[in-house]
Design a protein around this motif. Structure first.
Motif, PDB file in Angstrom:
ATOM      1  N   VAL A   1      32.156   1.807  -6.161  1.00 24.51           N
ATOM      2  CA  VAL A   1      30.857   1.597  -6.332  1.00 24.51           C
ATOM      3  C   VAL A   1      30.250   0.795  -5.005  1.00 24.51           C
ATOM      4  CG1 VAL A   1      28.944   0.829  -7.530  1.00 24.51           C
ATOM      5  CG2 VAL A   1      30.717   2.100  -8.946  1.00 24.51           C
ATOM      6  N   THR A   2      30.983  -0.365  -4.877  1.00 20.87           N
ATOM      7  CA  THR A   2      30.306  -1.252  -3.865  1.00 20.87           C
ATOM      8  C   THR A   2      30.374  -0.516  -2.490  1.00 20.87           C
ATOM      9  OG1 THR A   2      31.239  -3.118  -4.993  1.00 20.87           O
ATOM     10  CG2 THR A   2      30.606  -3.405  -2.896  1.00 20.87           C
ATOM     11  N   LEU A   3      31.423   0.108  -2.157  1.00 21.89           N
ATOM     12  CA  LEU A   3      31.349   0.869  -0.818  1.00 21.89           C
ATOM     13  C   LEU A   3      30.748   1.786  -0.918  1.00 21.89           C
ATOM     14  CD1 LEU A   3      35.542   1.129  -0.537  1.00 21.89           C
ATOM     15  CD2 LEU A   3      33.913  -0.664   0.815  1.00 21.89           C
ATOM     16  N   LEU A   4      30.325   2.737  -1.765  1.00 22.50           N
ATOM     17  CA  LEU A   4      29.412   3.595  -1.679  1.00 22.50           C
ATOM     18  C   LEU A   4      28.080   3.398  -1.201  1.00 22.50           C
ATOM     19  CD1 LEU A   4      30.709   6.316  -4.908  1.00 22.50           C
ATOM     20  CD2 LEU A   4      30.540   6.693  -2.315  1.00 22.50           C
ATOM     21  N   LEU A   5      27.681   2.278  -1.684  1.00 19.18           N
ATOM     22  CA  LEU A   5      26.319   1.868  -1.341  1.00 19.18           C
ATOM     23  C   LEU A   5      26.167   1.867   0.050  1.00 19.18           C
ATOM     24  CD1 LEU A   5      25.932  -0.994  -4.150  1.00 19.18           C
ATOM     25  CD2 LEU A   5      24.952   1.164  -4.004  1.00 19.18           C
ATOM     26  N   ASN A   6      27.143   1.931   0.926  1.00 17.30           N
ATOM     27  CA  ASN A   6      27.279   1.524   2.339  1.00 17.30           C
ATOM     28  C   ASN A   6      27.216   2.536   3.101  1.00 17.30           C
ATOM     29  OD1 ASN A   6      26.923  -1.273   2.343  1.00 17.30           O
ATOM     30  ND2 ASN A   6      28.873  -1.371   1.419  1.00 17.30           N
ATOM     31  N   ILE A   7      27.159   4.046   2.514  1.00 17.04           N
ATOM     32  CA  ILE A   7      27.412   5.158   3.406  1.00 17.04           C
ATOM     33  C   ILE A   7      25.954   5.830   3.487  1.00 17.04           C
ATOM     34  CG2 ILE A   7      29.667   5.507   2.833  1.00 17.04           C
ATOM     35  CD1 ILE A   7      28.860   7.824   0.896  1.00 17.04           C
ATOM     36  N   PRO A   8      25.708   6.680   4.360  1.00 16.68           N
ATOM     37  CA  PRO A   8      24.350   7.478   4.580  1.00 16.68           C
ATOM     38  C   PRO A   8      24.310   8.742   3.946  1.00 16.68           C
ATOM     39  CG  PRO A   8      25.547   7.922   6.528  1.00 16.68           C
ATOM     40  CD  PRO A   8      26.329   6.917   5.753  1.00 16.68           C
ATOM     41  N   GLU A   9      23.190   9.223   3.609  1.00 21.13           N
ATOM     42  CA  GLU A   9      23.289  10.425   2.721  1.00 21.13           C
ATOM     43  C   GLU A   9      23.655  11.658   4.022  1.00 21.13           C
ATOM     44  OE1 GLU A   9      23.586  13.012   0.700  1.00 21.13           O
ATOM     45  OE2 GLU A   9      22.541  11.855  -0.474  1.00 21.13           O
ATOM     46  N   SER A  10      24.051  12.811   3.362  1.00 23.02           N
ATOM     47  CA  SER A  10      24.642  14.078   4.287  1.00 23.02           C
ATOM     48  C   SER A  10      23.395  14.383   5.060  1.00 23.02           C
ATOM     49  CB  SER A  10      25.064  15.057   3.405  1.00 23.02           C
ATOM     50  OG  SER A  10      24.964  16.135   4.253  1.00 23.02           O
ATOM     51  N   PRO A  11      23.575  14.408   6.397  1.00 23.15           N
ATOM     52  CA  PRO A  11      22.501  14.895   7.392  1.00 23.15           C
ATOM     53  C   PRO A  11      22.231  16.261   7.111  1.00 23.15           C
ATOM     54  CG  PRO A  11      24.420  14.550   8.453  1.00 23.15           C
ATOM     55  CD  PRO A  11      24.726  14.048   7.195  1.00 23.15           C
ATOM     56  N   ARG A  12      23.146  17.234   6.923  1.00 28.55           N
ATOM     57  CA  ARG A  12      22.741  18.379   6.643  1.00 28.55           C
ATOM     58  C   ARG A  12      21.731  18.480   5.157  1.00 28.55           C
ATOM     59  NH1 ARG A  12      27.773  19.448   9.115  1.00 28.55           N
ATOM     60  NH2 ARG A  12      27.841  21.502  10.322  1.00 28.55           N
ATOM     61  N   TRP A  13      22.118  17.866   4.141  1.00 23.74           N
ATOM     62  CA  TRP A  13      21.105  17.822   3.097  1.00 23.74           C
ATOM     63  C   TRP A  13      19.698  17.685   3.377  1.00 23.74           C
ATOM     64  CZ3 TRP A  13      18.898  14.048  -0.010  1.00 23.74           C
ATOM     65  CH2 TRP A  13      18.151  14.766  -1.145  1.00 23.74           C
ATOM     66  N   LEU A  14      19.683  16.465   4.118  1.00 24.40           N
ATOM     67  CA  LEU A  14      18.178  15.683   4.513  1.00 24.40           C
ATOM     68  C   LEU A  14      17.683  16.841   5.241  1.00 24.40           C
ATOM     69  CD1 LEU A  14      19.640  12.266   5.366  1.00 24.40           C
ATOM     70  CD2 LEU A  14      18.132  12.935   3.450  1.00 24.40           C
ATOM     71  N   LEU A  15      18.169  17.402   6.241  1.00 25.86           N
ATOM     72  CA  LEU A  15      17.722  18.755   6.863  1.00 25.86           C
ATOM     73  C   LEU A  15      17.157  19.627   6.182  1.00 25.86           C
ATOM     74  CD1 LEU A  15      19.989  18.833  10.126  1.00 25.86           C
ATOM     75  CD2 LEU A  15      17.578  17.876  10.175  1.00 25.86           C
ATOM     76  N   LYS A  16      17.841  19.906   5.287  1.00 25.66           N
ATOM     77  CA  LYS A  16      17.706  21.296   4.268  1.00 25.66           C
ATOM     78  C   LYS A  16      16.461  20.711   3.382  1.00 25.66           C
ATOM     79  CE  LYS A  16      19.824  24.389   1.094  1.00 25.66           C
ATOM     80  NZ  LYS A  16      21.106  24.812   0.529  1.00 25.66           N
TER      81      LYS A  16
END
Length: 521
Positions: free
Chosen positions: A187-202
């Motif tokens: 849980v702690t580590l997941l807070l430090n990753i970005p969202e998928s750029p392909r999903w954001l572009l979509k």
């Protein structure tokens, strides 16, 4: 290593950390099952259900996983899965009844879904020439979890009598509860990753996407990446679940669906999860004592981990097709070897065997006087012996006694063939269809159906794994070990023939390029 490459490595490892939790749980329940069965007095069907309940959980969540990933993004879904698994760990470790344990295990199915979501995420952040290696990290994390648990369980069993706060009644709680540490770290580590750029572009969130892309793509490739991804959406504005389902099951997607379904059935149906979930039970069939069976589980975990490491570093060199087909050839050979080792076994209980059984179980709450009625009898198969033991012992006694009885009565087994087959299967699976399936799934589904497509493929794999795992104890008792492994061999052979015909090579190609190759015009 450039900063972008370093970031891709870091984000991939964090996303795949759910695989470590999966591996911990897979072998933890394997080690705990003997004690849980004795405590709650479980029969074969209930033992299978303890394992199968997690698959029920993952099947339920996979119906919604694609929609959730599409609506909320990959990162938030991974966070939700990690939190759900924390709840599962607490319920399982503190279960006061069979039913409470089932509920905890059911919720734990969420962690299984993390494999699908992390494969989706990694496939969308990793460059094409390294995607296979990074998606394979999922299987590496599972292998590390399995290895850690096998060692911990072995030492807990070895020193059970020497640790004052441990007993047969509570040691399984420590096994299952230890997963809480990994959950909190994840849980702690997941807070430090970005969202998928392909999903954001979509979703039209171009500025956020660009910030994420800058972390994983060299500056001179960013514009080309954005252009290719946007072009792959074919100007579609709708990405809801119904639209994705229509696109997924369109005749243009026939080849992709065929590859996904066959791969999922073969990977789940050749018995990996059943063997790992019931590892001590499998080794007891060879005639090993309980302590020896846990030691063999450690060896199995080492083979498992070694094979995955080799796969991670060869998937981009040898390619997906060669590894898949070569691995399936070994799977068929391995299961055939196990069948050969078991097929001529008989079981004889005589006075010396009874004396050895009494010595092994002198500290266990088992009434061994009940075995007096079986002395001098010969059983032509493990099916006949287990039937007699079911009639002789209570449900509480049977899990504690069966391993020792098999160990001392077995005759005619070819243990080298059995151990060779099991260890070869573990190696073959983790060199090929284990990690490569998720690599293939992360590559073949076009952007406009990725969320639903990956969830659908994962659901098929889960159903195949569930059907094999839940029925495993019952199958051993009703069909015998030889016939169970022969069935796995035929599933592997069928998969080998079909995959030889339809599976293309996908290494080194972008998701967008593969769409042009695999989707019919």
């Amino acid at each position: 290593m450039t900063s972008t490459s370093s970031n891709v490595t870091k984000y991939s490892l964090i996303a795949a950390f759910g695989g470590l939790v999966f591996g911990l749980d897979l072998l933890n329940i394997s080690g705990a099952m003997r004690f849980i069965s004795a405590l709650f007095g479980l029969d074969d069907a209930q033992q299978g259900r303890i394992i199968g309940s997690t698959f029920y959980g993952v099947m339920v969540i996979l119906f919604f996983a694609g929609t959730l990933c599409e609506s909320f993004g990959r990162k938030k879904v991974l966070l939700g899965i990690a939190l759900a698994y924390t709840i599962s760990t607490l319920l399982s470790a503190f279960a006061v009844s069979y039913e409470m344990l089932l509920v905890g295990r059911f919720i734990g199915g969420a962690a299984f879904a993390s494999i699908m979501v992390s494969a989706m995420y990694i496939g969308e952040v990793a460059p094409a020439d390294q995607r296979g290696k990074f998606v394979s990290v999922n299987q590496l994390m599972i292998a590390i979890g399995i290895f850690l648990t096998s060692v911990i369980n072995y030492f807990l069993l070895q020193y059970l009598a020497d640790i004052s706060f441990l007993s047969n009644e509570n040691v399984w709680r420590y096994m299952l509860g230890s997963e809480l540490i990994a959950n909190i770290v994840w849980v702690t580590l997941l807070l430090n990753i970005p969202e998928s750029p392909r999903w954001l572009l979509k979703k039209g969130r171009d500025e956020e996407a660009r910030k994420a892309i800058e972390k994983i793509i060299p500056a001179d490739e960013i514009e080309t990446f954005i252009s290719d991804v946007k072009e792959s959406f074919h100007h579609e504005t709708k990405s809801d679940t119904l639209t994705q389902l229509k696109n997924l099951f369109h005749k243009r997607m026939f080849l992709i669906l065929a590859i996904a379904i066959v791969y999922a059935v073969v990977q789940g149906g050749t018995g990996m999860n059943a063997i790992m979930s019931f590892a001590p039970m499998v080794f007891e069939q060879v005639g090993m004592s309980t302590a020896d069976s846990f030691m063999q589980t450690v060896i199995l975990a080492v083979v498992n981990l070694t094979a995955v490491i080799i796969a991670v570093f060869t998937v981009e060199k040898l390619g997906r097709r060669k590894l898949t087909l070569g691995g399936l050839v070994l799977v068929v050979i391995a299961h055939t070897s196990v069948w050969y080792g078991f097929k001529d076994t008989t079981y004889i209980l005589d006075a010396p065997a009874l004396a050895n059984i009494q010595e092994q179980l002198k500290n266990e709450p088992v009434d061994l006087n009940k075995l007096q009625t079986l002395i001098g009898k010969t059983y032509e198969s493990d099916i006949e012996l287990k039937s007699a033991l079911n009639e002789t012992f209570t449900k509480q006694e049977l899990p504690l006694a069966s391993g020792a009885v098999i160990n001392e009565t077995i005759q005619g087994i070819k243990p080298i063939a059995v151990l060779f087959g099991i260890l070869t299967f573990i190696a073959a699976f983790n060199l090929s269809i284990g990690p490569i399936m998720w690599v293939i799934f992360s590559e073949i589904f076009p952007n406009n159906v990725r969320s639903i497509g990956l969830a659908f493929a994962a659901l098929i794999q889960t159903i195949a794994s569930w059907s094999v795992s839940e029925l495993f104890p019952w199958s051993l008792n009703n069909y015998g070990a030889a016939n169970v492994f022969l069935m796995y061999a035929f599933i592997g052979l069928g998969g080998l023939i079909i995959m030889f015909i339809i599976l293309p090579e996908t290494k080194g190609k972008s998701i967008e390029a593969l769409e042009k190759d695999l989707v019919r015009s």
